[in-house]
Design a protein around this motif. Structure first.
Motif, short mmCIF file in Angstrom:
data_model
loop_
_atom_site.label_atom_id
_atom_site.label_comp_id
_atom_site.label_asym_id
_atom_site.label_seq_id
_atom_site.Cartn_x
_atom_site.Cartn_y
_atom_site.Cartn_z
N HIS A 126 -8.87 -7.04 48.81
CA HIS A 126 -9.79 -6.16 49.31
C HIS A 126 -10.16 -4.39 48.21
O HIS A 126 -11.02 -4.28 48.88
CB HIS A 126 -9.09 -5.30 50.39
CG HIS A 126 -7.87 -4.46 50.62
ND1 HIS A 126 -7.29 -4.29 50.13
CD2 HIS A 126 -7.76 -2.53 50.41
CE1 HIS A 126 -6.08 -4.24 49.39
NE2 HIS A 126 -6.92 -2.23 50.17
N ASP A 147 -2.63 2.44 52.39
CA ASP A 147 -3.37 3.46 52.93
C ASP A 147 -4.30 4.39 51.43
O ASP A 147 -5.52 4.84 51.86
CB ASP A 147 -2.66 3.73 53.52
CG ASP A 147 -2.69 3.08 54.51
OD1 ASP A 147 -3.52 1.81 55.06
OD2 ASP A 147 -1.59 3.50 56.10
N THR A 158 -6.08 3.57 48.73
CA THR A 158 -7.50 2.73 49.48
C THR A 158 -8.57 3.48 50.10
O THR A 158 -9.40 3.29 49.89
CB THR A 158 -7.06 1.35 50.26
OG1 THR A 158 -6.04 0.78 49.98
CG2 THR A 158 -8.15 0.66 51.01
N SER A 159 -7.65 4.26 50.76
CA SER A 159 -8.52 5.56 51.27
C SER A 159 -9.06 5.82 50.19
O SER A 159 -10.69 6.85 50.13
CB SER A 159 -7.70 6.24 51.95
OG SER A 159 -7.43 5.91 53.28
N LEU A 166 -12.14 4.24 48.93
CA LEU A 166 -13.72 4.11 50.11
C LEU A 166 -14.18 4.91 49.83
O LEU A 166 -15.41 5.58 50.15
CB LEU A 166 -12.86 3.89 50.95
CG LEU A 166 -12.95 2.70 51.61
CD1 LEU A 166 -11.68 3.27 53.17
CD2 LEU A 166 -13.49 2.28 52.05
N GLU A 173 -17.39 2.71 48.08
CA GLU A 173 -17.07 2.40 49.85
C GLU A 173 -17.79 0.34 48.91
O GLU A 173 -16.99 0.10 50.15
CB GLU A 173 -18.00 2.64 50.74
CG GLU A 173 -17.49 2.60 51.87
CD GLU A 173 -17.98 3.41 52.78
OE1 GLU A 173 -17.54 3.94 54.08
OE2 GLU A 173 -18.65 4.49 52.73
N VAL A 193 -15.14 -1.80 48.07
CA VAL A 193 -13.72 -1.85 49.25
C VAL A 193 -13.91 -3.17 49.82
O VAL A 193 -15.04 -2.82 50.96
CB VAL A 193 -12.90 -1.22 49.35
CG1 VAL A 193 -11.91 -1.12 50.33
CG2 VAL A 193 -12.86 0.09 48.16
N ASP A 194 -13.10 -4.33 50.40
CA ASP A 194 -13.86 -4.82 51.35
C ASP A 194 -12.45 -4.96 52.74
O ASP A 194 -11.72 -5.33 52.39
CB ASP A 194 -14.24 -6.01 51.02
CG ASP A 194 -14.27 -7.15 52.38
OD1 ASP A 194 -14.46 -6.65 52.90
OD2 ASP A 194 -14.65 -8.42 52.09
N MET A 195 -12.75 -3.75 53.56
CA MET A 195 -11.87 -3.89 54.20
C MET A 195 -11.05 -5.07 55.42
O MET A 195 -9.90 -5.07 55.79
CB MET A 195 -12.42 -2.97 55.72
CG MET A 195 -11.54 -0.70 54.56
SD MET A 195 -10.08 -0.98 53.96
CE MET A 195 -9.27 -0.69 55.83
N ASN A 196 -12.12 -5.70 55.64
CA ASN A 196 -11.64 -6.75 55.71
C ASN A 196 -10.82 -7.32 55.21
O ASN A 196 -10.53 -8.77 56.19
CB ASN A 196 -13.37 -7.45 56.23
CG ASN A 196 -14.06 -7.23 57.34
OD1 ASN A 196 -13.92 -6.58 57.97
ND2 ASN A 196 -15.30 -7.39 56.27
N ALA A 200 -8.27 -5.92 53.73
CA ALA A 200 -7.16 -5.72 53.80
C ALA A 200 -5.94 -5.70 53.93
O ALA A 200 -5.75 -6.83 54.97
CB ALA A 200 -7.26 -4.41 54.37
N SER A 211 -9.34 4.92 55.40
CA SER A 211 -10.53 5.16 55.59
C SER A 211 -11.14 6.57 55.03
O SER A 211 -10.38 6.89 54.24
CB SER A 211 -10.66 6.13 57.20
OG SER A 211 -10.59 7.62 57.13
#
Lengths: 260, 260, 260, 260, 260, 260
Positions: free
Chosen positions: F35, F164, F167-168, F171, F175, F178-181, F183, F235
């Protein structure tokens, strides 16, 4: 004179009062086809330095007899230094001479692949020092100064490897070490079936673009004899002329540097 | 013959089918008094190798023209490599030759201070390889093989620096480069006002104890001319004899190694 | 006293006002036959230094517990440093001590193969510094100072590897770590079926010539037990005597150096 | 696309199934006169790589943001790597990519002084590997491919330092970072009162001889602003054209290499 | 047992059939206040290893007696290695042991500043090898395992330098080398007049933020005696307890590793 | 501002009159799960530096785009430097900046494995210099300063790899990359069937002992996706908050350092 190996230290001491220019020949021990000896680059570089110093006094350091010859290792007898090793040798020589007062260094390069290493060694050495450092590949410079002697047509590449200029130089220096009956001519072609074409061993053209960009890994893939370019038109007479031209030029350079 | 610099690669290829022994002369560019040239160690080491190969075929590598000469840097013209640099040069040469099939290496050392560096380079190189590596300081070995020629009395140290053995060797090789009128004799004394006495530049005695243990930092503190020991009894004839003896010995060594 | 590891920094500070001599034991972790422990060289070198400092004050640096032991790697437990690594350790130790005011360095070498590396490290360190640097292989020096104790006949080589001198020393230092029932005697022979004969692990003779020139790659090829020379005549008493002799000598050396 | 920093590892994995060509931009953080930012070489080299990969897929490695900038250190903000450091970075990048299957490497060089170091790193890396390695100084290649755009007369040197080609390129990439009001033109003169004349920062002429041989130690001695050559004729439009030409060429090169 | 220095090679050979775990103590020769000897870190690290091996068999390598002690060089007697030197020593030790079959390595670190170097050496060594490598700073681990023994309040820092934990350990190992009358307590303050406060020698807090981020260059600026934290509450009994706890833990770790 | 790559040298010259603090982002090019992009560590470290300098002026050096990523090499696209290479890059950067007057260096580390190398480089660089050097792993520091945002329960490890916090941060920065799907969440288990349990990639627990001591050789053995810990709760909003907190802290640190 000025050949360091043949002088006593009191003679060097005297000479350094007047002149502070050193000529450092950088050679190689590597294949030069069937017709030239492995020491060709060292013999030529040293002789260019020696003849120059006869015209205009300068210290002639012993030739570094080994260079960067990785891509010739498929040919028996070739000795290669790593770039790091050669750079250290050059640095130690320059540091030693600098300690004795030399501040002008002219590298007489006898082998193309030594070029980048000499350049990096110079780049590091000159930091924080007031020195003048030059490097001259004798056969390139000599070739340009005697353009009329050489046939650059059709991939003949007189400034190639073991080609006309080097062969002529070696003939002038020691005819007994050259066997012109075994001289060869090898015209470089394209890279691995592509439209990328070599125009010398470290340069290619692509399409119509006259841009230099490549390097050969193993000479064996390109030349059976070891020659790149043509050595068939070499002669002792041309050798004397190219040596004369390049040493005239170097003597002039030394004269100018002595004014600084 | 077997002088690598003078051979073509096909000649080397042929020679390597029979023999796998290389002679590697390790020289120096360093002061040798008022009477000998800076290149003496290189000239002698190379000539020992060349004459040996004339007696028993072996590959003669170009002499490494620079050595470990830190303690001679007070004398103009001396060039010194760091131990690390020289070790790398030796390693690269051996690696190149090993790639071509050489597995017996004989270093002809022309300069005492090179000894430890050659030893460390050999120690590292021979790890995980089936090779035979030897090192012979030609003037020490030669001196022992011709003991009757030399006067070891009273600090004369014929195997000192630029002393009788080296001077004789150089006279035999190239008389024109030696000026016997300027030859000197320097007897080493005590260390800095102590009872520690030198018996050569890298050895002392203390009291009655004949134990070796010291090293001189700067030759200038011990010798004005640069000589250590006596050079006054040198002659060309002695030089021919010592070269003859040491090359006979080396030729015999090569013959034995060829049986392996 | 003077054992650095056992002193506080204020104690060292006080001691350095008077004396500026450091003893640096260089050991090894390597096979010493079936009868001696792997740490023999370190234990001996350190004990020689410690006993010396008891006779004449000097700083005793912790023993370097690893050395150049490539040729013992066929024997389990041996640890070997590259020459480069050991040289760096020595250099860093000397630089640290020099920063605190030490200018006389005596290396107590416990292992023959460390010799060249110590020599190269010294050669580099002493450049541009006013220092005195000595190296003494304790068992060689000790052996010469007590010649009457040892049997040098018939390849017994009391100064060989794990042989009489080392074994005796270790018996004097810590008898519990030596098992004389397992002591061995190994006489070196010829090299690979040639007339080249070993007279110790780093020296050979060829024909009648008493010339040193070789080095063994893997001890396993020459000795099953790991011993070279004879260890059968070792005794604690001889050990005390050789330690006494060599430490007397070293104490005398320190006394002389303190005059400088 | 192909910008490594912006891809996930599964995307790289997929892309490597088709293509095995990497573009490695080598930049610098060094003065570029009063009108261009310190990051110019990195920005340009990366953008050339990125635009090339848009035309013909290839992996675009993050730009190495520091280069060999010793001779610019008189200008605040310049960061310089030693040649050895840069060579190691290049080697580690190539080793990593090679482990993932890349076997064609094209260095997009943004700074002239990086050239020799890239060459030495390539020379060492390609030993014993079947790889193709190219290096292209984008502004030199681009300049030749768009000769009609540039004024090479009177020392204007459009391919000098922070001169017309680089400035135009930077204008095309990020106009906000260039202040054309502060652009300068500096014509190089003679070396220290001699007849040796610069024709660019790493080349001179002597008398009538058109021979390259020198290197400048400190740019401050030659240029107050930091510019060498002229930047006054730069424009965004010329920048787009030179980037278009050089990326067309590189895309063509990649296409040819994909056939191998 | 398993102390390598005290074993013969056949004993090691036998032991390696069962176990393949090595304990490598990494010490230092550096100031430890007025009350502890310079060798404290080496003594402690080695003793932790030795007592562990008594509980669960493992090979105990000789302690590396020198570490990264740059910031203690203002205190006489301190010896410091460069990070590069220590990394090479560690690598050579691991390579040697790995050649004998060891594949689990536990570094018993006796000195905080060694940590990063051990980590980098491990990072390089484990590439392409199936090995398990652990590092444990004995006084940190021991301190956590015996939290109830130590007073962490008010900057007492029992895990500081030459503070309660180390002092207690050394008392348990060799009481004669510790002089509790000279023990000290030094509470670290703020950095150079700022609001940045030290909470140990390699960590600070800023405002309310409990974030670690700093490093002290020269301990002399922070402590006159050399101590950081408090050593006043140390006792032999606490030392035995902390050694017991940490060696229990390590023995358990070895037991688990033997299952792999 | 203060972004070095975007400034001209006269701007840097002006800025250095006031401030002497440099922020040096150290990134990586390594897998960050399915991700996140390979450049995540470089993007984050640089952005932390840039935002900090917006709050309190400091020089923002270009991010070093490669780090120590040996244990991620099983994932295509990862580029890893040797520890030695990275240490040299850091040293050269610091030396360059120091020459221009910078004496406070704050490394913004974006990748855990870079930590020991940065520490060793700092340790060597600060010898004999009056400098302040700090290193802050942004996601660790940021995570502690915003504890309330993160779920540390059940092996979620928000400060793990590509978890987390990182990744945050990514993002918040970009954004689109990053592909949160895609993660993932990966909980670390035990080491090779033992009772040794990981509590992060460089730390384990054994039994009840909360002692850190291990390191993972190849991430592939522990995580299929490349993630360690959980990235599912990341997030953009949390990213803005953690970046805000850590840059507030760094700005405060710079303010304090400017008082020195």
């Amino acid at each position: 004179m000025g050949v360091l190996a043949d002088m006593t230290w009191p003679q060097v001491k005297d000479e350094l009062k007047e002149i502070r220019v050193a000529l450092i020949p950088v050679g190689a021990t590597e294949q030069h086809g069937h017709h030239m000896p492995l020491g060709s680059d060292s013999y030529c570089a040293f002789e260019v330095a020696r003849r120059t110093a006869d015209k205009e006094k300068a210290l002639v350091v012993p030739a570094i007899p080994f260079g960067i010859s990785h891509c010739h290792m498929s040919f028996p007898g070739t000795v290669t230094l790593s770039c790091d090793t050669l750079a250290r040798v050059i640095t130690d020589i320059c540091s030693s001479l600098y300690a004795h007062g030399v501040d002008k260094f002219i590298f007489i390069n006898g082998h193309g692949h030594n070029g980048p290493t000499i350049a990096t060694a110079m780049d590091e050495f000159k930091k924080d020092k007031e020195v003048f450092m030059f490097v001259i590949p004798w056969w390139i410079a000599g070739g340009r100064l005697t353009k009329e002697l050489w046939d650059f047509s059709g991939g003949n590449l007189p400034d190639g490897h073991a080609a006309d200029i080097e062969t002529s130089g070696m003939l002038a220096i020691n005819e007994a070490l050259v066997d012109m009956n075994k001289a060869d001519k090898v015209v470089l072609g394209a890279l691995a079936g592509t439209r990328i074409k070599f125009n010398k061993s470290t340069a290619v053209t692509l399409g119509d673009y006259p841009v230099e960009l490549a390097t050969i890994s193993d000479f064996k893939q390109f030349t059976e004899s070891g020659v790149i370019g043509g050595a068939l038109q070499a002669s002792r007479d041309k050798g004397e002329k190219v040596l004369e031209a390049v040493t005239d030029f170097l003597a002039e350079l030394i004269r100018e540097l002595k004014k600084v």
